[in-house]
Design an enzyme around this catalytic site. Structure first.
Site, PDB file in Angstrom:
ATOM      1  N   SER A 149      63.335 -16.888  16.811  1.00 12.44           N
ATOM      2  CA  SER A 149      61.954 -16.519  16.497  1.00 12.44           C
ATOM      3  C   SER A 149      61.224 -17.616  15.731  1.00 12.44           C
ATOM      4  CB  SER A 149      61.959 -15.251  15.650  1.00 12.44           C
ATOM      5  OG  SER A 149      62.797 -15.433  14.514  1.00 12.44           O
ATOM      6  N   ILE A 172      56.673  -8.696  -3.144  1.00 10.85           N
ATOM      7  CA  ILE A 172      56.167  -9.640  -2.146  1.00 10.85           C
ATOM      8  C   ILE A 172      56.594 -11.035  -2.585  1.00 10.85           C
ATOM      9  CG2 ILE A 172      54.138 -10.422  -0.879  1.00 10.85           C
ATOM     10  CD1 ILE A 172      54.268  -7.409  -0.808  1.00 10.85           C
ATOM     11  N   GLY A 198      69.839 -18.967  11.451  1.00 10.30           N
ATOM     12  CA  GLY A 198      69.325 -19.805  12.541  1.00 10.30           C
ATOM     13  C   GLY A 198      70.443 -20.330  13.434  1.00 10.30           C
ATOM     14  N   GLU A 257      63.336  -7.043   2.342  1.00  9.50           N
ATOM     15  CA  GLU A 257      62.470  -6.512   3.402  1.00  9.50           C
ATOM     16  C   GLU A 257      61.161  -5.915   2.863  1.00  9.50           C
ATOM     17  OE1 GLU A 257      64.596  -4.333   6.414  1.00  9.50           O
ATOM     18  OE2 GLU A 257      66.471  -5.299   5.873  1.00  9.50           O
ATOM     19  N   TYR A 308      76.712 -11.183  19.189  1.00  7.57           N
ATOM     20  CA  TYR A 308      75.334 -10.916  19.609  1.00  7.57           C
ATOM     21  C   TYR A 308      75.402 -10.367  21.038  1.00  7.57           C
ATOM     22  CZ  TYR A 308      70.313 -11.898  20.068  1.00  7.57           C
ATOM     23  OH  TYR A 308      68.956 -11.803  20.217  1.00  7.57           O
TER      24      TYR A 308
HETATM   25  C1  LIG Z   1      62.552 -12.965  20.087  1.00  4.81           C
HETATM   26  C2  LIG Z   1      63.144 -12.828  18.719  1.00  4.81           C
HETATM   27  C3  LIG Z   1      64.216 -13.628  18.365  1.00  4.81           C
HETATM   28  C4  LIG Z   1      64.768 -13.508  17.086  1.00  4.81           C
HETATM   29  N1  LIG Z   1      65.786 -14.351  16.744  1.00  4.81           N
HETATM   30  C5  LIG Z   1      66.297 -14.295  15.489  1.00  4.81           C
HETATM   31  C6  LIG Z   1      67.324 -15.208  15.091  1.00  4.81           C
HETATM   32  O1  LIG Z   1      67.757 -16.065  15.855  1.00  4.81           O
HETATM   33  N2  LIG Z   1      67.792 -15.107  13.825  1.00  4.81           N
HETATM   34  C7  LIG Z   1      67.297 -14.205  12.944  1.00  4.81           C
HETATM   35  O2  LIG Z   1      67.741 -14.188  11.815  1.00  4.81           O
HETATM   36  N3  LIG Z   1      66.349 -13.316  13.305  1.00  4.81           N
HETATM   37  C8  LIG Z   1      65.829 -13.345  14.534  1.00  4.81           C
HETATM   38  N4  LIG Z   1      64.847 -12.466  14.907  1.00  4.81           N
HETATM   39  C9  LIG Z   1      64.387 -11.470  13.932  1.00  4.81           C
HETATM   40  C10 LIG Z   1      63.164 -11.939  13.096  1.00  4.81           C
HETATM   41  O3  LIG Z   1      62.542 -13.013  13.666  1.00  4.81           O
HETATM   42  C11 LIG Z   1      63.597 -12.302  11.727  1.00  4.81           C
HETATM   43  O4  LIG Z   1      63.927 -11.108  11.082  1.00  4.81           O
HETATM   44  C12 LIG Z   1      62.599 -13.101  10.870  1.00  4.81           C
HETATM   45  O5  LIG Z   1      63.298 -13.548   9.747  1.00  4.81           O
HETATM   46  C13 LIG Z   1      61.392 -12.334  10.426  1.00  4.81           C
HETATM   47  O6  LIG Z   1      60.414 -13.267   9.931  1.00  4.81           O
HETATM   48  P1  LIG Z   1      58.871 -12.891   9.985  1.00  4.81           P
HETATM   49  O7  LIG Z   1      58.132 -13.901   9.187  1.00  4.81           O
HETATM   50  O8  LIG Z   1      58.411 -12.673  11.357  1.00  4.81           O
HETATM   51  O9  LIG Z   1      58.894 -11.536   9.185  1.00  4.81           O
HETATM   52  P2  LIG Z   1      58.202 -10.159   9.577  1.00  4.81           P
HETATM   53  O10 LIG Z   1      58.680  -9.700  10.886  1.00  4.81           O
HETATM   54  O11 LIG Z   1      56.751 -10.282   9.372  1.00  4.81           O
HETATM   55  O12 LIG Z   1      58.819  -9.250   8.435  1.00  4.81           O
HETATM   56  C14 LIG Z   1      60.186  -8.923   8.427  1.00  4.81           C
HETATM   57  C15 LIG Z   1      60.473  -8.072   7.187  1.00  4.81           C
HETATM   58  O13 LIG Z   1      60.306  -8.843   6.015  1.00  4.81           O
HETATM   59  C16 LIG Z   1      59.231  -8.345   5.220  1.00  4.81           C
HETATM   60  N5  LIG Z   1      58.503  -9.518   4.748  1.00  4.81           N
HETATM   61  C17 LIG Z   1      57.930 -10.492   5.494  1.00  4.81           C
HETATM   62  N6  LIG Z   1      57.405 -11.428   4.690  1.00  4.81           N
HETATM   63  C18 LIG Z   1      57.648 -11.034   3.424  1.00  4.81           C
HETATM   64  C19 LIG Z   1      57.361 -11.593   2.131  1.00  4.81           C
HETATM   65  N7  LIG Z   1      56.730 -12.734   1.986  1.00  4.81           N
HETATM   66  N8  LIG Z   1      57.750 -10.896   1.033  1.00  4.81           N
HETATM   67  C20 LIG Z   1      58.424  -9.734   1.159  1.00  4.81           C
HETATM   68  N9  LIG Z   1      58.719  -9.168   2.343  1.00  4.81           N
HETATM   69  C21 LIG Z   1      58.351  -9.826   3.455  1.00  4.81           C
HETATM   70  C22 LIG Z   1      58.443  -7.440   6.134  1.00  4.81           C
HETATM   71  O14 LIG Z   1      57.772  -6.430   5.448  1.00  4.81           O
HETATM   72  C23 LIG Z   1      59.529  -6.901   7.040  1.00  4.81           C
HETATM   73  O15 LIG Z   1      60.215  -5.847   6.416  1.00  4.81           O
HETATM   74  C24 LIG Z   1      64.268 -12.550  16.177  1.00  4.81           C
HETATM   75  C25 LIG Z   1      63.180 -11.758  16.558  1.00  4.81           C
HETATM   76  C26 LIG Z   1      62.629 -11.895  17.815  1.00  4.81           C
HETATM   77  C27 LIG Z   1      61.459 -11.046  18.199  1.00  4.81           C
END
Ligand SMILES: Cc1cc2nc3c(=O)[nH]c(=O)nc-3n(C[C@H](O)[C@H](O)[C@H](O)COP(=O)(O)OP(=O)(O)OC[C@H]3O[C@@H](n4cnc5c(N)ncnc54)[C@H](O)[C@@H]3O)c2cc1C
Length: 526
Positions: free
Chosen positions: A195, A263, A211, A258, A447
């Protein structure tokens, strides 16, 4: 990012002839793509934000950064799992945040929390919105409304300490933004989840992300040095020194929290010089057991690769059937392993050489570098195919777990059996593919990718399969999540994961830092 799919809309893809033929032959799915839905045709629940709350939020972040329009609310209505995308196809009114608020900095985040506590509004932190466990679902809980706090404006490099090898970023900095800002100084973070393109550093920390280069650079947990966090009860600055004996490490309360405890506004991470050289090597093993044994041997050796993965027989076979560009001495069966070694040229080559001797002794056959280069080239593409398959009448969803090396085969067998059994009983036999995605000296993560035909009600169908897999993971001694986090979807298994006392500890922390329960209701803590 597309509102109803992963990634950039212009990168949506059709099925290739090979993919369509395989889908029809293996699963009886025609592969004809359903038409795309117009975002404007989606109905959202009415915004419940009062004008008093709206005015107060505008005072906190500026009126231009409080949004209640349809498009902004729709784009923040959930994450990017298959259930999320299926819900977005629903014809009824959809859950959406009552407003999307975009703070510019730490102080504005604090001001928003003060307003939301006063008006009894739930706050959902939103980084890239790439959660696949319902982590950014706009749940109001028992509060009057819910705002999504989009941290995307907080994307600057705030401090760089080259001497110590640390960099401080705003929590909304995405993976590519961080790498680009560091590259200007010849540095890199080295965190590349699938992601990567959209997810943020705050999100990585809040979900304990891992990662693809975790074998070399560690999980995101390992990279975090310092945090700045705002909670409704006040602020915390944690991690002043590289190591400390000052009691329990309170950073750990926020890594993986999470958004339910606070924050994260600023993240200081460990960085390293951009690698001078990468050695690519692919390997074939006769079967998964032999491959897993070889990976364990390498993970327990001093010559750690940067990337280390092993596909099982089914995943190797399917990738081979679909890929046109694996090339080189492509495997003809068995299990494909991918390795890279990064560093200075001499060091990377020396480690790769010693690893090659070790993998050969463990029964591996060297395939040259091309399969690994092909994997690297396409490593961010799979989610686009997932979404095309969804439009083509199939489900292609993933789930993950981890366990010790000793328990790995048992866990893999248990989860595979649970998924195949559940989906076969529903009349939709599935292909269940698996790879080792992250390794440690003591164990590894598994996975799984599941592909099957959609039933009449694919959301219920998948949730049933997911429940069966979750139960099987717990029964077989795995963790309910290795890197996707808990969110809403894994919450039913949290008591099994940490015990009732563990849940009580989490609740006690929650009551201390967020006494009114405004932060991300319905996530993580049962
Ligand atoms: C196609 C795809 C592939 C993925 N591959 C991986 C992978 O290879 N490895 C992996 O680890 N994950 C993967 N994920 C899962 C996801 O990307 C991860 O969980 C990522 O770390 C979330 O980051 P984000 O910024 O998008 O957070 P969000 O999706 O916006 O938030 C995730 C959680 O964290 C909280 N959050 C976000 N930002 C903050 C902040 N600043 N302070 C407090 N809480 C916060 C949110 O409320 C939520 O609960 C994948 C997801 C998808 C859709």
């Amino acid at each position: 990012m597309a509102w109803d799919a992963w990634g950039l809309p212009e990168r949506r893809q059709d099925l290739s002839d090979a993919q369509r033929a395989l889908l029809t032959a293996a699963l009886g799915v025609s592969g004809d793509l359903q038409p795309e839905r117009d975002a404007a045709a989606v109905t959202l629940t009415e915004s419940a934000l009062t004008s008093a709350a709206s005015t107060a939020l505008a005072e906190a972040v500026g009126a231009d950064h409080v949004h209640t329009d349809h498009d902004r609310r729709l784009r923040h209505s959930g994450g990017k799992s298959t259930p999320d995308l299926l819900r977005r196809k629903d014809s009824g009114p959809q859950q959406a945040p009552d407003a999307v608020v975009e703070p510019a900095d730490h102080d504005q985040v604090a001001a928003v929390l003060t307003v939301c506590a006063a008006h009894r509004i739930a706050v959902v932190p939103f980084g890239g919105g790439t959660s696949v466990v319902g982590g950014v679902d706009p749940e109001p809980g028992d509060l009057t409304a819910v705002v999504t706090l989009d941290l995307g404006r907080m994307n600057a490099l705030l401090d760089l300490d080259v001497e110590s090898g640390t960099a401080t970023f705003g929590a909304g900095t995405t993976g590519p933004q961080a790498e680009q800002l560091l590259a200007e100084h010849g540095l890199s973070l080295g965190h590349f989840p699938q992601s990567f393109q959209f997810a943020t550093l705050g999100g990585f920390a809040a979900t304990r992300s891992s990662g693809q280069a975790s074998a070399g650079y560690g999980r995101f947990d390992d990279m975090v040095q310092r945090f700045r966090v705002v909670t409704p009860a006040g602020e915390l600055a944690l991690g002043q020194a590289p190591a400390s004996a000052a009691g329990p490490d309170l950073r750990e309360l926020f890594i993986g929290s999470e958004g339910v405890f606070g924050i994260i506004t600023e993240v200081t991470v460990r960085v390293h010089p951009e690698p001078e050289h990468t050695v690519y090597q692919a390997w074939s093993f006769p079967d998964f057991a032999a491959g897993a044994h070889a990976l364990r041997t390498l993970a327990q050796s001093p010559d750690k690769p940067t990337v280390l993965r092993l596909s099982d027989e089914a995943e190797t076979g399917l990738n081979l059937a679909l890929a046109s560009d694996i090339g080189g001495a492509a495997p003809t069966g068995g299990c494909l392993a991918i390795t890279t070694f990064e560093g200075d040229r001499a060091g990377a080559q020396a480690r790769a050489g010693r690893a090659a001797a070790l993998l050969t002794a463990a029964g591996g056959t060297a395939l040259g570098e091309q399969p690994t280069r092909a994997w690297e080239h396409g490593r961010f593409d799979a989610p686009y195919l997932r979404d095309t398959l969804l439009r083509a009448g199939a489900i292609a969803e993933t789930l993950e777990t981890a366990t010790t090396w000793q328990n790995l085969a048992h866990l893999r067998q248990s989860v595979t059996a649970a998924l195949t059994g559940n989906l076969t009983a529903q009349g939709t036999p599935a292909l269940v593919l698996c790879h080792i995605s992250h390794t440690y000296p003591t164990g590894a993560s598994l996975y799984f990718t599941v592909v099957c035909a959609q039933s009449e009600d694919p959301l219920t169908q998948w949730m049933s399969a997911k429940r069966a897999a979750g139960d099987a993971i717990v029964a077989a001694g795995g963790t309910i999540t290795h890197h996707h986090a808990v969110g809403r979807d894994h919450r039913p298994w949290m008591a099994a994961e940490v015990g009732e006392l563990g849940v009580a500890v989490l609740r006690a922390v929650k009551n201390t830092v967020d006494p009114d329960g405004i932060l991300n209701p319905g996530k993580l803590i049962p």
